[in-house]
Scaffold this active site. Structure first.
Site, PDB file in Angstrom:
ATOM      1  N   GLU A  91      21.684  53.749   1.692  1.00  0.00           N
ATOM      2  CA  GLU A  91      21.505  52.811   0.615  1.00  0.00           C
ATOM      3  C   GLU A  91      20.419  53.028  -0.384  1.00  0.00           C
ATOM      4  O   GLU A  91      19.301  53.833   0.034  1.00  0.00           O
ATOM      5  CB  GLU A  91      21.218  51.537   1.504  1.00  0.00           C
ATOM      6  CG  GLU A  91      22.431  51.084   2.305  1.00  0.00           C
ATOM      7  CD  GLU A  91      22.211  49.841   2.639  1.00  0.00           C
ATOM      8  OE1 GLU A  91      23.315  48.818   2.484  1.00  0.00           O
ATOM      9  OE2 GLU A  91      21.281  49.284   3.064  1.00  0.00           O
ATOM     10  N   CYS A 346      12.966  45.548   2.262  1.00  0.00           N
ATOM     11  CA  CYS A 346      12.055  46.644   2.917  1.00  0.00           C
ATOM     12  C   CYS A 346      12.612  46.490   4.489  1.00  0.00           C
ATOM     13  O   CYS A 346      12.692  45.609   5.194  1.00  0.00           O
ATOM     14  CB  CYS A 346      10.537  46.240   3.136  1.00  0.00           C
ATOM     15  SG  CYS A 346       9.761  46.529   1.453  1.00  0.00           S
TER      16      CYS A 346
HETATM   17  N1  SAH Z   1       9.628  55.734   6.644  1.00  0.00           N
HETATM   18  C1  SAH Z   1       8.621  55.136   5.601  1.00  0.00           C
HETATM   19  C2  SAH Z   1       9.283  54.628   4.298  1.00  0.00           C
HETATM   20  C3  SAH Z   1      10.376  53.791   4.471  1.00  0.00           C
HETATM   21  S1  SAH Z   1      10.024  52.154   5.346  1.00  0.00           S
HETATM   22  C4  SAH Z   1       7.690  54.142   6.241  1.00  0.00           C
HETATM   23  O1  SAH Z   1       7.947  53.930   7.274  1.00  0.00           O
HETATM   24  O2  SAH Z   1       6.607  54.113   5.465  1.00  0.00           O
HETATM   25  C5  SAH Z   1       9.237  51.341   3.919  1.00  0.00           C
HETATM   26  C6  SAH Z   1       8.294  50.025   4.393  1.00  0.00           C
HETATM   27  O3  SAH Z   1       9.087  48.971   4.913  1.00  0.00           O
HETATM   28  C7  SAH Z   1       7.496  50.497   5.530  1.00  0.00           C
HETATM   29  O4  SAH Z   1       6.026  50.041   5.291  1.00  0.00           O
HETATM   30  C8  SAH Z   1       8.055  50.021   6.866  1.00  0.00           C
HETATM   31  O5  SAH Z   1       7.413  49.665   7.701  1.00  0.00           O
HETATM   32  C9  SAH Z   1       8.377  48.713   6.028  1.00  0.00           C
HETATM   33  N2  SAH Z   1       9.494  48.020   6.937  1.00  0.00           N
HETATM   34  C10 SAH Z   1      10.309  48.592   8.001  1.00  0.00           C
HETATM   35  N3  SAH Z   1      11.099  47.131   8.326  1.00  0.00           N
HETATM   36  C11 SAH Z   1      10.752  46.310   7.700  1.00  0.00           C
HETATM   37  C12 SAH Z   1      10.904  44.918   8.173  1.00  0.00           C
HETATM   38  N4  SAH Z   1      12.026  44.620   8.882  1.00  0.00           N
HETATM   39  N5  SAH Z   1      10.498  44.056   7.035  1.00  0.00           N
HETATM   40  C13 SAH Z   1       9.421  44.262   6.364  1.00  0.00           C
HETATM   41  N6  SAH Z   1       9.146  45.694   6.069  1.00  0.00           N
HETATM   42  C14 SAH Z   1       9.651  46.679   6.918  1.00  0.00           C
END
Ligand code: SAH
Ligand code: SF4
Length: 361
Positions: A91, A346
């Site tokens: 996605e 996110c």
């Molecule tokens: N793998 C990388 C980038 C993709 S995730 C990382 O983890 O940084 C992008 C962001 O979304 C990251 O900061 C991650 O921790 C956050 N994230 C993941 N799941 C989430 C959720 N359920 N709610 C809010 N942010 C979330």
């Protein structure tokens, strides 16, 4: 069949020269691909027909098939589920707000890091994306936004993308080479010309890759997903913390800021009664205060996912968390939640569109 978007300009030039083509053809075709955003040789009107046919026979020009196309009710978020040539799915999201048009791009199908609150982590790891598959996501949105761009128009004054964040599915530093190759291709001034400063890479904290990235002195922005300021809590939320605990991670972050003198952002998905406590806020401030003024915290109110029961913090608790950091001299932004109605927030990206009725573009 190899994707043309998987080739560097030099590799592409070498192929054309093997075919006996003069060097100016490389420039012409590169311009079609990365400036005029052609998605097939048929569009390349100034090439002889046999060359167009040869290109079509030798390379693929389109690895991404959009299978679901969703727009949020407020119109600001646009999420596409793409099928890859091997049937796997990813996605990608386009967010429009203020004057920004930001593409949130995936670097892997799934993710091996298993963060408990992330839908991508919950589905597990399928495979790395190729550089071409990363590049094509960006080109896809650029085409959708600005069908006939000129390099001068791209950016602030034009209609095309203004920013690209590698924050979709996957851990970019687990797929380091392909990610950096994609950014290199897209930032090439003779091609797409999207400057490194307009990219942000977010990592869960893979220390050796943070060190490598620091040593490369790139202009790309870096964000580290921290989410907890004590090892016990961080390990509970992010299993990778067992391998690279906070002391090791913070050392790498300090080194990054020292060597690059660039700002380092930290991501913090705020979870009610879990990591929004005064204890966590104080521990966080203590951990990153030495990085001032080159640091900043991005609070992301937790988005709901299928397998995690935690809740988003209330506005009051989020405001208190922010205040506590600001009192320690650390700037903090609470991100506005967007695209939640289409699960484009996110951490909500995954390979099957749960409970959504597909709307094809
Ligand atoms: N793998 C990388 C980038 C993709 S995730 C990382 O983890 O940084 C992008 C962001 O979304 C990251 O900061 C991650 O921790 C956050 N994230 C993941 N799941 C989430 C959720 N359920 N709610 C809010 N942010 C979330
Ligand atoms: Fe992977 Fe990032 Fe999700 Fe963690 S938060 S599982 S690293 S995509």
């Amino acid at each position: 069949m190899i994707s043309v978007f998987d080739l560097t300009r030099a590799a592409f030039a070498a192929r054309l020269s093997e075919w006996g083509e003069p060097p100016f053809r490389t420039e012409q075709i590169w311009n079609w691909l990365y400036v005029r955003l052609a998605d097939s040789p048929a569009a390349m009107k100034n090439l002889p027909k046999p060359l167009r046919e040869k290109l079509a026979a030798e390379f693929s020009f389109n690895s991404l098939t959009p299978i679901v196309d969703l727009r949020s009710n407020d119109g600001g978020t646009h999420k596409i589920l793409f099928r890859l040539p091997d049937g796997r799915q990813i996605e990608s999201v386009l967010m429009r707000y203020d004057k920004r048009r930001t593409a949130c791009i995936s670097t892997q199908a799934g993710c091996a890091m298993g963060c408990v609150f992330c839908a991508t982590g919950q589905m597990g790891f399928d495979r790395h994306l190729t550089a071409g598959e990363i590049v094509e996501q960006v080109l896809w949105f650029e085409r959708a936004l600005a069908p006939h761009p000129s390099p001068k128009r791209r950016g602030a004054g034009g209609e095309g993308l203004t920013n690209v964040v590698l924050m979709g599915m996957g851990e970019p530093f687990h797929n380091y080479e392909a990610t950096m190759e994609a950014i290199g291709r897209l930032s090439d001034p003779q091609g797409f010309n999207f400057g490194e400063r307009r990219f942000t890479v977010s990592t869960v904290g893979l220390v050796p890759m943070i060190e490598r990235f620091a040593a490369e002195h790139r202009q790309i922005n870096l964000a580290v997903s921290l989410h907890a300021a004590t090892d016990d809590l961080r390990t509970e939320l992010l299993p990778v913390n067992k391998r690279y605990p906070l002391s090791v991670l913070m050392l790498a972050c300090h080194k990054y800021v020292e060597t690059t003198r660039r700002r380092l952002s930290f991501e913090w998905a705020l979870i009610q009664n879990v990591n929004d406590t005064p204890k966590q806020a104080h521990a966080l401030a203590k951990l990153i205060a030495p990085l001032r003024p080159l640091t900043h915290v991005n609070v992301i109110p937790l988005n709901p996912t299928q397998d995690y029961a935690g809740a988003t913090s209330t506005r009051e608790r989020a405001a208190a968390f922010k205040l506590s950091l600001e009192e320690a001299g650390i700037p903090c932004t609470i991100r506005v939640r967007r695209g939640i109605d289409i699960a484009a927030g996110c951490g909500q990206l995954r390979n099957r569109p749960a409970l959504e009725s597909p709307r094809l573009s």
